[in-house]
Scaffold this active site. Sequence first.
Site, PDB file in Angstrom:
ATOM      1  N   LYS A   1       0.877  -1.093   0.163  1.00  0.00           N
ATOM      2  CA  LYS A   1       0.012   0.026   0.005  1.00  0.00           C
ATOM      3  C   LYS A   1       0.903   1.206   0.070  1.00  0.00           C
ATOM      4  O   LYS A   1       1.868   1.234   0.965  1.00  0.00           O
ATOM      5  CB  LYS A   1      -0.614   0.161   1.410  1.00  0.00           C
ATOM      6  CG  LYS A   1      -1.735   1.250   1.441  1.00  0.00           C
ATOM      7  CD  LYS A   1      -2.780   0.908   2.486  1.00  0.00           C
ATOM      8  CE  LYS A   1      -3.447   2.201   3.087  1.00  0.00           C
ATOM      9  NZ  LYS A   1      -4.304   1.880   4.271  1.00  0.00           N
TER      10      LYS A   1
HETATM   11  C1  R5P Z   1      -2.786   4.178   8.257  1.00  0.00           C
HETATM   12  O1  R5P Z   1      -1.779   3.682   8.677  1.00  0.00           O
HETATM   13  C2  R5P Z   1      -3.903   3.430   7.889  1.00  0.00           C
HETATM   14  O2  R5P Z   1      -3.474   2.164   7.505  1.00  0.00           O
HETATM   15  C3  R5P Z   1      -4.939   3.866   7.152  1.00  0.00           C
HETATM   16  O3  R5P Z   1      -5.910   3.032   7.231  1.00  0.00           O
HETATM   17  C4  R5P Z   1      -4.571   4.264   5.754  1.00  0.00           C
HETATM   18  O4  R5P Z   1      -3.582   5.322   5.851  1.00  0.00           O
HETATM   19  C5  R5P Z   1      -5.757   4.445   4.731  1.00  0.00           C
HETATM   20  O5  R5P Z   1      -6.458   5.305   5.145  1.00  0.00           O
HETATM   21  P1  R5P Z   1      -6.981   6.846   4.518  1.00  0.00           P
HETATM   22  O6  R5P Z   1      -7.372   6.459   3.355  1.00  0.00           O
HETATM   23  O7  R5P Z   1      -7.701   7.607   5.406  1.00  0.00           O
HETATM   24  O8  R5P Z   1      -5.530   7.464   4.409  1.00  0.00           O
END
Ligand code: R5P
Length: 294
Positions: A203
């Site tokens: 990710k």
């Molecule tokens: C961050 O460490 C988390 O894994 C969040 O779930 C991730 O950043 C995704 O969330 P967002 O789309 O709010 O950035």
Amino acid sequence: MADLDDVREGKDFGLDQPVEVKAFPVRGSVSLDWGMQDRLARIFQPKSGHTVMLAFDHGYFQGPATGLERLDLTIRPLVPYTDVLMCTRGGLRQTMPADSRKPVVLRCSGGMSVLTELSRELVAVDIEDAIRLNASAITTNVYVGAEYEHQSLANLVKLIDTGNRYGIPTMAVTGVGKDMARDARYFGLATRICAELGAHIVKSYYIDNGFEKVVAGCPVPIVIAGGKKLPERDALEMAWRAIDQGAAGVDMGRNIFQSDCPVAMISAVRAVVHDGESVDKAYEIYKAGKAKAA
Ligand code: R5P
């Protein structure tokens, strides 16, 4: 005693047809074991090869952030619209229905907070509990270039090795510390390190310049985080650009659950990720969904 009556000898072996060998469609996963491929196939949808993960794990270091005060009220209604639940074991057990049939990407790190050093994480879920929760993948953050880079990479290695033992893929999340450049060089480095260490999914964040090079240099699927809340059209455009440049999906949180109409927003994101719809069309889907909900 086994029933031996009417045992018929096999006749039709399809001798005129070669045995079909189907390549597994998830990037970098063709040589994985069956169980590992099965779990990845639950995450990446067969028609598009992409995924829409709903991230609501933020509480593990942020507490009850906006939109996540009551997971039962804000997230549960979104479950039918997502491909994957990306969350902590606490959030999952306490608020998510066990009969949704949605695969879970389980947040398995923790041990820090917004009040301390974010890169100082530890593995916070035992593999046995991940199995007990029927996780389709496990996940931890890596903080390349941060104070606790080594510890975060050690956490990733530990998850990958234990996950491999049981056929559970690992998603590495490239966390970005306050002082780090968010550019192609940084994400190219961080995502490639994760893949070389054995992560099955990475990710990352979308960046305006050079994202396609980040994707090209990473031999496993990249899904993008949504990041901070943007106007809905801008968030849809970011998702469209990411998919256009090779991302295998999104793992989006705030841009969905902080939207003024989360169901409409996740539906519009799905249109981009799975149906290849344009930004204009997706934004129309969002507006129509919002009008219907009003
Ligand atoms: C961050 O460490 C988390 O894994 C969040 O779930 C991730 O950043 C995704 O969330 P967002 O789309 O709010 O950035």
